[in-house]
Design a protein around this motif. Structure first.
Motif, PDB file in Angstrom:
ATOM      1  N   MET A   1      -5.157   0.935  -9.194  1.00 53.25           N
ATOM      2  CA  MET A   1      -3.989   1.191  -8.274  1.00 53.25           C
ATOM      3  C   MET A   1      -3.655  -0.102  -7.439  1.00 53.25           C
ATOM      4  N   THR A   2      -2.477   0.299  -6.885  1.00 55.73           N
ATOM      5  CA  THR A   2      -2.347  -0.740  -5.966  1.00 55.73           C
ATOM      6  C   THR A   2      -1.723  -0.090  -4.793  1.00 55.73           C
ATOM      7  N   LEU A   3      -1.287  -1.125  -3.741  1.00 55.72           N
ATOM      8  CA  LEU A   3      -0.718  -0.536  -2.578  1.00 55.72           C
ATOM      9  C   LEU A   3       0.767   0.064  -2.871  1.00 55.72           C
ATOM     10  N   ASP A   4       1.396  -0.327  -4.048  1.00 57.11           N
ATOM     11  CA  ASP A   4       2.688  -0.084  -4.125  1.00 57.11           C
ATOM     12  C   ASP A   4       3.045   1.184  -3.880  1.00 57.11           C
ATOM     13  N   ALA A   5       2.194   2.078  -4.355  1.00 58.48           N
ATOM     14  CA  ALA A   5       2.525   3.571  -4.082  1.00 58.48           C
ATOM     15  C   ALA A   5       2.452   4.116  -2.696  1.00 58.48           C
ATOM     16  N   ALA A   6       1.660   3.517  -1.963  1.00 60.86           N
ATOM     17  CA  ALA A   6       1.626   3.914  -0.428  1.00 60.86           C
ATOM     18  C   ALA A   6       2.720   3.351   0.099  1.00 60.86           C
ATOM     19  N   LEU A   7       3.123   2.083  -0.076  1.00 61.75           N
ATOM     20  CA  LEU A   7       4.412   1.613   0.450  1.00 61.75           C
ATOM     21  C   LEU A   7       5.624   2.178   0.088  1.00 61.75           C
ATOM     22  N   THR A   8       5.559   3.029  -0.896  1.00 61.43           N
ATOM     23  CA  THR A   8       6.961   3.672  -1.308  1.00 61.43           C
ATOM     24  C   THR A   8       6.836   5.280  -1.232  1.00 61.43           C
ATOM     25  N   HIS A   9       5.848   5.413  -0.199  1.00 65.63           N
ATOM     26  CA  HIS A   9       5.657   7.196   0.104  1.00 65.63           C
ATOM     27  C   HIS A   9       7.075   7.582   0.713  1.00 65.63           C
ATOM     28  N   PRO A  10       7.468   8.792   0.263  1.00 64.16           N
ATOM     29  CA  PRO A  10       8.717   9.225   0.836  1.00 64.16           C
ATOM     30  C   PRO A  10       8.679   9.505   2.494  1.00 64.16           C
ATOM     31  N   ASP A  11       7.206   9.666   2.860  1.00 62.52           N
ATOM     32  CA  ASP A  11       7.196   9.872   4.411  1.00 62.52           C
ATOM     33  C   ASP A  11       7.279   8.468   5.182  1.00 62.52           C
ATOM     34  N   PRO A  12       8.375   8.294   5.830  1.00 65.92           N
ATOM     35  CA  PRO A  12       8.070   6.771   6.534  1.00 65.92           C
ATOM     36  C   PRO A  12       7.093   6.524   7.442  1.00 65.92           C
ATOM     37  N   ARG A  13       6.540   7.766   8.018  1.00 66.74           N
ATOM     38  CA  ARG A  13       5.241   7.558   8.941  1.00 66.74           C
ATOM     39  C   ARG A  13       4.084   7.140   8.101  1.00 66.74           C
ATOM     40  N   LYS A  14       3.996   7.569   6.843  1.00 69.52           N
ATOM     41  CA  LYS A  14       2.899   7.161   5.779  1.00 69.52           C
ATOM     42  C   LYS A  14       3.054   5.962   5.214  1.00 69.52           C
ATOM     43  N   THR A  15       4.474   5.492   5.248  1.00 70.51           N
ATOM     44  CA  THR A  15       4.619   4.179   4.728  1.00 70.51           C
ATOM     45  C   THR A  15       4.347   3.157   5.649  1.00 70.51           C
ATOM     46  N   ALA A  16       4.675   3.422   7.014  1.00 77.35           N
ATOM     47  CA  ALA A  16       4.350   2.553   7.985  1.00 77.35           C
ATOM     48  C   ALA A  16       2.655   2.319   8.299  1.00 77.35           C
ATOM     49  N   ILE A  17       1.887   3.392   7.917  1.00 77.07           N
ATOM     50  CA  ILE A  17       0.791   2.994   8.317  1.00 77.07           C
ATOM     51  C   ILE A  17      -0.033   2.389   6.875  1.00 77.07           C
TER      52      ILE A  17
END
Length: 410
Positions: A1-17
């Motif tokens: 896995m990579t951080l790509d999935a986290a950085l493209t989460h539909p919730d902008p609060r989660k992508t910011a984290i």
């Protein structure tokens, strides 16, 4: 896995984290790699303690070092919100094996989650604690911290644990065994083994009787329960041994079963003393580790995070045939201790093989996902109109139950 999935989460609060973690990832990995390369055993983890504390202090946390009369424990605090969330950091290694339980990844994931949340604790109305917990492998560091008030007022506590399994498991239903460890000392009377053996009382004979009785006890031990005895004594053949020492432990899934097995096992030692005329002294060698209790609300948020990160769930792991002092925390505070597999890893925990996996690229990719997922869990609870009240209610309930147990024991 990579951080790509986290950085493209539909919730902008989660992508910011996730982006906040990504910005500090190399700092976190530097600490995790250093802990792995420089293993320190229970209660001696001074360099790991300093590395973690320095990183958090540099990120703006108020750090207390050497807390609760434990030189290698620390507490780092950021924010003053009404929801008190704790991330537990483990960093002790196994003697001769090193980080065969992946504590470098555990430490890194909790540090990473803390740094990921550092910029938003005020928005979330959170007080964020990072608690350095020494001596998980042996010594029960978390129980010592509980006894000394470090977890007082905490509403939820998280950590994550790598495993050699390649799957990610549904945290709900997963648990671990209770374990207790003791030292039994038989005292007899020394004598010359050739000149006057009949004047002696052979303490080693008492230890042998205890071990035989414990071996016979195994046929009555339920599936999933465990017991182990390890003699510690030396001696020479021309002396009837005056003293014999046996370290022993037992494990069970529930505390009532654990207490019953402990009683049965101690009776085996008492049999050795009666049969030989020795005296017997039994002392606990560390606090009892209680079964792990995964909080349902936290578990749902974790499972959602793992799915979003592309780690599909493989059903519940059920009973992890090991023990953790995080179980003691989970009995008093809503807690989460998920088991997550390193992709491609094999072998078993507490081996040199797994210690190597804990320093692999896949191991550090797992650290990424666990750091982001734990941060997301705290964000979920903090911002949810349903999950936050449920966790606070459960925290109050567990605190009341614990006060009731304490009053009963007093």
């Amino acid at each position: 896995m990579t951080l790509d999935a986290a950085l493209t989460h539909p919730d902008p609060r989660k992508t910011a984290i996730a982006a906040a973690f990504a910005a500090r990832r190399e700092d976190v990995l530097t600490v995790a790699r250093a802990i792995h390369a420089d293993p320190e055993t229970a209660f001696t983890e001074q360099r790991a303690h300093d590395r973690c504390a320095d990183l958090l202090e540099g990120a703006g946390f108020a750090v207390e070092r050497g807390i609760a009369e434990l030189p290698t424990a620390f507490r780092a605090t950021l924010g003053t919100g009404s929801l008190v969330a704790a991330l537990c950091v483990e960093y002790d290694a196994l003697p001769e094996i090193g980080h065969g339980c992946g504590h470098n990844l555990i430490a890194g994931a909790s540090l990473g989650a803390a740094l990921a949340l550092a910029d938003v604790v005020d928005q979330l109305d959170v007080t964020l604690l990072v608690i350095g917990t020494p001596a998980e492998e042996h010594g029960g560091g978390k129980q010592l911290l509980i006894d000394r008030g470090v977890f007082d007022g905490v509403h939820l506590a998280l950590m994550s644990h790598p495993t050699p399994h390649t799957d990610t498991y549904d945290v709900l239903g997963s648990t671990s065994q209770a374990v207790g460890r003791w030292r039994a000392t038989f005292t007899g009377r020394g004598a010359h083994a050739a000149a006057n053996p009949t004047d002696g009382i052979n303490a080693n004979d008492a230890a042998v009787v205890a071990q035989v009785a414990a071996g016979l006890l195994r046929q009555r031990v339920k599936d999933g329960q465990r017991l182990a005895l390890v003699p510690q004594q030396g001696g020479v053949t021309n002396i009837v041994p005056e003293t014999a020492v046996v370290d022993f432990e037992c494990r069970a899934l529930t505390m009532p079963e654990f207490e019953q097995l402990r009683t049965q096992l101690i009776a085996c030692f008492e049999a050795g003393a009666v049969a030989t005329g020795c005296t017997l002294e039994i002392e606990a060698s560390e606090p009892t580790y209680e079964p792990l209790q995964q909080d349902e609300v936290l578990g749902i948020s974790w499972n959602e995070a793992m799915a979003a990160l592309g780690r599909p769930l493989a059903g519940s792991l059920g009973v992890m045939a090991a023990s953790t002092d995080m179980g003691n925390v989970s009995q008093r505070v809503p807690g989460l201790h998920p088991f997550v597999g390193i992709t491609g890893a094999g072998g078993a925990l507490h081996t040199r093989e797994f210690a190597a996996h804990a320093a692999s690229e896949e191991g550090y990719l797992l650290l990424d996902d666990c750091a982001v997922a734990m941060a997301w869990v705290i964000q979920d609870v903090a911002t949810s109109h349903t999950r936050r009240p449920l966790v606070l209610e459960r925290a109050a309930q567990l605190a009341e139950e614990h006060r009731g147990r304490g009053a009963a024991s007093a």
